[in-house]
Design a protein around this motif. Structure first.
Motif, short mmCIF file in Angstrom:
data_model
loop_
_atom_site.label_atom_id
_atom_site.label_comp_id
_atom_site.label_asym_id
_atom_site.label_seq_id
_atom_site.Cartn_x
_atom_site.Cartn_y
_atom_site.Cartn_z
N UNK A 1 41.05 28.88 32.28
CA UNK A 1 42.49 29.10 33.02
C UNK A 1 43.09 30.14 33.14
N UNK A 2 42.50 31.37 32.80
CA UNK A 2 43.31 32.69 32.87
C UNK A 2 42.54 33.59 33.79
N UNK A 3 41.57 33.00 34.61
CA UNK A 3 40.98 34.07 35.69
C UNK A 3 41.40 34.13 36.86
N UNK A 4 42.36 33.31 37.18
CA UNK A 4 43.08 33.34 38.60
C UNK A 4 43.59 34.72 38.70
N UNK A 5 44.71 35.32 37.91
CA UNK A 5 45.28 36.52 38.15
C UNK A 5 44.10 37.67 37.95
N UNK A 6 43.14 37.58 37.14
CA UNK A 6 42.15 38.40 36.97
C UNK A 6 41.37 38.56 38.19
N UNK A 7 40.98 37.41 38.92
CA UNK A 7 40.24 37.64 40.11
C UNK A 7 40.97 38.24 41.28
N UNK A 8 42.27 37.95 41.18
CA UNK A 8 42.97 38.59 42.15
C UNK A 8 43.10 40.20 42.19
#
Length: 665
Positions: free
Chosen positions: A579-586
């Motif tokens: 659930x925390x990966x989205x900003x990391x992938x950005x």
């Protein structure tokens, strides 16, 4: 019940109602999160997988609506395909070749003859060679000891010489001052006998010191000349020692001979191959047992037997009628297992993504594992098509075959039939093929550099270097940043304090200059660049991950998992991290662009990829001599860098907008 509200829509006691389209996270008895408020699933595993992929699916759906970012992503995947399959797109070796390989037989035979003579000479004169080696080693050690003594003496002489020079310079300075005072008194019409007396005294003291200094200078020159003479003698002993040791390395020469004979069997018919195999048996069964002892007569007799067979029956002239045509794949033969595995795996993963929905009955994990297993099998099978040949020019070999009358050879070269390090000085600094020079167009699409190397071939192979550096470096700093950020955000307290302070210390240093400082102490290479960029660029990812973990660690699904007995690592990396990966992938999308620029900057400054291996930054660096006259040498790689970085930034912007609920359409 309110009007229009169905029984299914009523909120049950003790159950939170989710906003429309948003699942509520909780956990089962095993600490696995489940979804309430959504459609009933067929089984528990489907619920878990849908929970993990729900947010990613929403982001992907939003991303697909942004056509600029989507097409940029496709272009980046095409660039990766271009880099991965570079050996099949730009290579001086043919993709497929139908020929007799007579030129390679000549090459292998010449290598066999040279090493065979060296081996027999070493076996026949073993004692003499061993005595020469001992004598050379003793002479080398003696010269080494003498050089050490001479250097010590030179240091002593140098110290004394520097001491005398300092003393003489000091006296000369004092004399100059006294002469100036004397001249001043003379102008005033007065004289001072004490000054003249001091001048005479210092002059008398200076004269022997100058004589001794000159003597020390001459002695210093003789010492250096003696050192150079002994160094040359040491190098001569070292050359003799290396030559003797090479001639006494029977095992190494034996392996080389067997490898050459095995290579020669690839080009001839079965009967000639059987004769070559018989020679191999002579080396192994009869000659090899003699390596440990000395039997000069037996060695000479066996050597004469082998030489008679090779020169009478198996020489290049004798086997001309026994050469056979065969299909071979030279471009494939130079690839290792890992490289073939990566090529096949990339193609199969692309097909897996394309037909992902049609494989609904197969679990996602089984799909990926099956694809990787199939890639490994196909990579191993492709190795059966790879035949090991001597490292020679296929183009020259084909020309030689045609000149020798073997005109039935067929070769299929890649679209760019030039190697990235294929030098042709006669074609140096040719402009691109679309530029006409004296009414003629060259055969190189993007021109050539100062060594006549094809620029398009180097661009394709340079993409492989630049993209692989960015991919590996980003993978390294993502792993480090996620790990430390997860620790800081989940545990908090002194762990968060310590990691946060360390992150702030690292951020204080300018990243590019920190990378330059580390690279300066290492040998410039592609692997060092990957590792250093990865180890120095993780702080931004760590701070993003920390913030996400601080936000998510107190939510219901994480608390429920902990109350049901799930361990900290399971909660961190199984429940919270997805659930925390989205900003990391950005951040990673922008990180690819930044890493490519950093690698190009390092290569431009000479700290990155070294010649002859190409990278886009290194190609720009090599074009600095005459940038205006040979404009294509910097324009082509510079434009490639600009386009690639722009594509990554477009993907990053689109991914960021898709992940932001306020910007969703």
């Amino acid at each position: 019940m309110q009007t229009g509200e169905t029984p299914q829509d009523q909120e049950k006691p003790g159950e939170a109602k989710a906003p429309m389209g948003e699942p509520i996270h909780s956990a089962d008895r095993n600490g696995e999160p489940v979804i309430h408020g959504g459609a009933d699933s067929a089984n528990k595993q489907d619920v878990r997988s849908s929970q993990k992929s729900a947010s990613q699916a929403v982001v992907w759906q939003q991303f697909r609506k942004r056509k600029m970012g989507l097409w940029s992503l496709y272009a980046i995947l095409l660039l990766f395909a271009l880099a991965i399959y570079a050996p099949f797109l730009a290579n001086e070796k043919p993709l497929a070749l139908w020929t007799t390989y007579g030129g390679f037989y000549d090459y292998a035979f010449a290598g066999w003859a040279r090493i065979h003579d060296t081996l027999i000479e070493g076996l026949s004169h073993r004692k003499d060679l061993e005595a020469q080696a001992r004598q050379a080693l003793e002479g080398f050690e003696a010269e080494k000891k003498e050089l050490r003594n001479l250097h010590d003496g030179l240091n002593t002489i140098g110290d004394r010489y520097d001491e005398l020079r300092t003393r003489v310079n000091s006296l000369q300075g004092e004399l100059d001052q006294l002469f100036a005072e004397k001249e001043e008194l003379r102008k005033n019409g007065t004289d001072n006998a004490s000054i003249q007396s001091r001048i005479d005294e210092l002059t008398k003291e200076k004269k022997p010191l100058e004589a001794e200094r000159k003597k020390m200078g001459a002695q210093k020159a003789r010492q250096r000349k003696s050192i150079e003479s002994h160094r040359q003698a040491q190098e001569a002993h070292n050359r003799v020692l290396a030559r003797c040791r090479f001639r006494l390395d029977f095992q190494k020469m034996h392996r080389f001979l067997l490898r050459n004979l095995q290579t020669m069997q690839l080009f001839v018919d079965e009967s000639t191959g059987a004769r070559l195999e018989e020679v191999r048996r002579h080396y192994t069964s009869e000659l090899k047992p003699l390596y440990g002892g000395s039997a000069p007569k037996k060695i000479q007799a066996l050597a004469a037997k082998i030489q008679d067979t090779m020169h009478s029956e198996l020489s290049p002239t004798a086997i001309r009628k026994h050469l056979v045509y065969r299909w071979t794949f030279p471009a494939l033969s130079e690839l290792g297992l890992g490289e073939r595995l990566f090529m096949i795996g990339y193609a199969l993963l692309g097909l897996l993504i394309l037909f992902w929905k049609r494989l609904g009955s197969i679990q996602a994990f089984d799909r990926v594992v099956g694809t990787l297993a199939l890639s490994l099998l196909l990579a191993w099978l492709s190795g059966l098509l790879s035949l090991g040949f001597p490292d020679a020019s296929y183009k020259r070999m084909l020309v030689k075959n045609i000149q020798s009358g073997w005109t039935e050879s067929v070769a299929y070269f890649p679209p760019v039939p030039f190697g990235y390090n294929e030098n042709n000085l006669e074609e140096h600094y040719q402009p691109p093929a679309f530029v006409s020079v004296e009414g003629r167009h060259g055969r190189h699409p993007l021109g050539t550099d100062n060594n006549g190397r094809d620029v398009m071939s180097r661009m394709i192979w340079g993409a492989r270097v630049s993209l692989s550096v960015s991919f590996v470096a980003v993978s390294i700093y993502l792993a480090i940043g996620i790990f430390f950020g997860a620790l800081a955000g989940y545990f908090g307290g002194w762990v968060d304090m310590a990691i946060s302070r360390f992150i702030e210390i690292v951020i204080c240093f300018p990243s590019f200059f920190l990378i330059l400082a580390v690279i300066a102490f290492l040998q410039p290479s592609m692997y060092n660049v990957m590792i250093v960029i990865g180890l120095t660029s993780w702080t931004g990812v760590a701070r993003l991950t920390r913030g996400e973990f601080l936000k998510l660690r107190g939510q219901e699904f994480a608390v429920a998992a902990k109350s049901l007995g799930a361990g900290n690592l399971r909660i961190m990396f199984r429940h919270i991290l997805p659930n925390a990966l989205t900003p990391v992938m950005v951040s990673a999308a922008f990180g690819f662009a930044g890493t490519i620029l950093v690698e190009s900057g390092l290569s431009f400054l000479g700290f990155g990829v070294q010649e002859p291996n190409p990278s886009w930054g290194q190609m720009i660096n090599s074009s600095r001599g005459s940038p205006l006259l040979y404009w294509w040498l910097f324009l082509v790689p510079g434009l490639a860098l600009f386009v690639t970085v722009t594509l990554y930034n477009l993907v990053g912007n689109s991914f960021r907008d898709a992940a932001d609920p306020r910007l969703r359409q």
